[in-house]
Design a protein around this motif. Structure first.
Motif, PDB file in Angstrom:
ATOM      1  N   HIS A  45      -6.252  -0.531  -4.091  1.00  0.00           N
ATOM      2  CA  HIS A  45      -5.851   0.851  -3.804  1.00  0.00           C
ATOM      3  C   HIS A  45      -5.889   1.128  -2.295  1.00  0.00           C
ATOM      4  O   HIS A  45      -4.951   1.699  -1.735  1.00  0.00           O
ATOM      5  CB  HIS A  45      -6.769   1.827  -4.557  1.00  0.00           C
ATOM      6  CG  HIS A  45      -6.443   3.258  -4.295  1.00  0.00           C
ATOM      7  ND1 HIS A  45      -7.172   4.024  -3.419  1.00  0.00           N
ATOM      8  CD2 HIS A  45      -5.460   4.046  -4.775  1.00  0.00           C
ATOM      9  CE1 HIS A  45      -6.651   5.240  -3.384  1.00  0.00           C
ATOM     10  NE2 HIS A  45      -5.607   5.285  -4.202  1.00  0.00           N
ATOM     11  N   ASP A  46      -6.968   0.729  -1.652  1.00  0.00           N
ATOM     12  CA  ASP A  46      -7.092   0.948  -0.202  1.00  0.00           C
ATOM     13  C   ASP A  46      -5.986   0.212   0.570  1.00  0.00           C
ATOM     14  O   ASP A  46      -5.411   0.761   1.514  1.00  0.00           O
ATOM     15  CB  ASP A  46      -8.460   0.480   0.297  1.00  0.00           C
ATOM     16  CG  ASP A  46      -9.600   1.351  -0.195  1.00  0.00           C
ATOM     17  OD1 ASP A  46      -9.343   2.474  -0.687  1.00  0.00           O
ATOM     18  OD2 ASP A  46     -10.765   0.900  -0.111  1.00  0.00           O
TER      19      ASP A  46
ATOM     20  N   ARG B  69      -2.996  -0.665  -0.568  1.00  0.00           N
ATOM     21  CA  ARG B  69      -1.703  -0.020  -0.817  1.00  0.00           C
ATOM     22  C   ARG B  69      -1.566   1.266   0.002  1.00  0.00           C
ATOM     23  O   ARG B  69      -0.506   1.553   0.530  1.00  0.00           O
ATOM     24  CB  ARG B  69      -1.522   0.293  -2.313  1.00  0.00           C
ATOM     25  CG  ARG B  69      -1.295  -0.910  -3.200  1.00  0.00           C
ATOM     26  CD  ARG B  69      -0.023  -1.642  -2.934  1.00  0.00           C
ATOM     27  NE  ARG B  69       1.115  -0.754  -3.086  1.00  0.00           N
ATOM     28  CZ  ARG B  69       2.341  -1.036  -2.686  1.00  0.00           C
ATOM     29  NH1 ARG B  69       2.596  -2.185  -2.116  1.00  0.00           N
ATOM     30  NH2 ARG B  69       3.324  -0.188  -2.845  1.00  0.00           N
ATOM     31  N   ARG B  70      -2.655   2.042   0.101  1.00  0.00           N
ATOM     32  CA  ARG B  70      -2.618   3.270   0.902  1.00  0.00           C
ATOM     33  C   ARG B  70      -2.401   2.928   2.382  1.00  0.00           C
ATOM     34  O   ARG B  70      -1.612   3.574   3.061  1.00  0.00           O
ATOM     35  CB  ARG B  70      -3.893   4.078   0.724  1.00  0.00           C
ATOM     36  CG  ARG B  70      -3.999   4.775  -0.616  1.00  0.00           C
ATOM     37  CD  ARG B  70      -5.226   5.649  -0.692  1.00  0.00           C
ATOM     38  NE  ARG B  70      -5.211   6.706   0.289  1.00  0.00           N
ATOM     39  CZ  ARG B  70      -4.611   7.892   0.130  1.00  0.00           C
ATOM     40  NH1 ARG B  70      -3.979   8.148  -0.983  1.00  0.00           N
ATOM     41  NH2 ARG B  70      -4.659   8.805   1.085  1.00  0.00           N
ATOM     42  N   GLN B  71      -3.111   1.923   2.856  1.00  0.00           N
ATOM     43  CA  GLN B  71      -2.955   1.504   4.249  1.00  0.00           C
ATOM     44  C   GLN B  71      -1.529   1.012   4.489  1.00  0.00           C
ATOM     45  O   GLN B  71      -0.928   1.311   5.529  1.00  0.00           O
ATOM     46  CB  GLN B  71      -3.966   0.411   4.585  1.00  0.00           C
ATOM     47  CG  GLN B  71      -3.975   0.018   6.040  1.00  0.00           C
ATOM     48  CD  GLN B  71      -5.006  -1.056   6.345  1.00  0.00           C
ATOM     49  OE1 GLN B  71      -5.724  -1.525   5.472  1.00  0.00           O
ATOM     50  NE2 GLN B  71      -5.057  -1.462   7.592  1.00  0.00           N
TER      51      GLN B  71
ATOM     52  N   GLU C 219       0.764   4.046   4.775  1.00  0.00           N
ATOM     53  CA  GLU C 219       0.583   4.727   6.056  1.00  0.00           C
ATOM     54  C   GLU C 219       1.219   3.937   7.203  1.00  0.00           C
ATOM     55  O   GLU C 219       1.888   4.507   8.072  1.00  0.00           O
ATOM     56  CB  GLU C 219      -0.901   4.953   6.326  1.00  0.00           C
ATOM     57  CG  GLU C 219      -1.524   5.990   5.414  1.00  0.00           C
ATOM     58  CD  GLU C 219      -3.040   6.069   5.539  1.00  0.00           C
ATOM     59  OE1 GLU C 219      -3.618   5.385   6.409  1.00  0.00           O
ATOM     60  OE2 GLU C 219      -3.637   6.809   4.751  1.00  0.00           O
TER      61      GLU C 219
END
Length: 128
Positions: free
Chosen positions: A21-22, A24-26, A29
């Motif tokens: 999850h982290d 994919r978010r990074q 962004e």
């Protein structure tokens, strides 16, 4: 992110999911930042083209040899490289998740980070 395969194999399912999850978010962004940078570069190129003197060829040559454009282009290539490396980490986490028997995470097959800058640059210059 830069994750090691050995570390991923020893993570609990919850930690692995959080890492995915982290990452994919990074990725999202960084992709937004890269795309914004690409759009700004296109805007600067267009502004220079319109403000230039001479024919189309002369104006395009001035843009192509511009130090400002070259620096921004290099920054864009570096951003794309970082995005590609992050995508490799995401793919590795996905492989580990699949190895554990879970279904593949959804949403990882959108626009790939490995788009060539040449493709986008040719699209940008095609309009000039």
């Amino acid at each position: 992110m830069n994750v090691a395969a050995d570390d991923l194999l020893t993570m609990s399912d919850a930690e692995l999911l959080r890492a995915y999850h982290d990452a994919r978010r990074q990725f999202a962004e960084m992709k937004f930042a890269r795309d914004t940078h690409r759009a700004r570069l296109a805007w600067v190129r267009a502004k220079m083209f319109v403000g230039g003197a001479g024919g189309v060829t002369e104006r395009n040559m001035v843009i192509d040899v511009s130090e400002e454009i070259a620096k921004k282009g290099q920054e864009l290539r570096e951003m794309t490289r970082d995005l590609d490396l992050l995508k490799a980490d995401i793919d590795l986490i996905g492989i580990v998740i699949r190895m554990r028997g879970a279904s593949a995470p959804a949403g990882g097959h959108g626009e790939d980070a490995s788009e060539s800058d040449a493709e986008h640059e040719s699209q940008e210059t095609a309009g000039h």
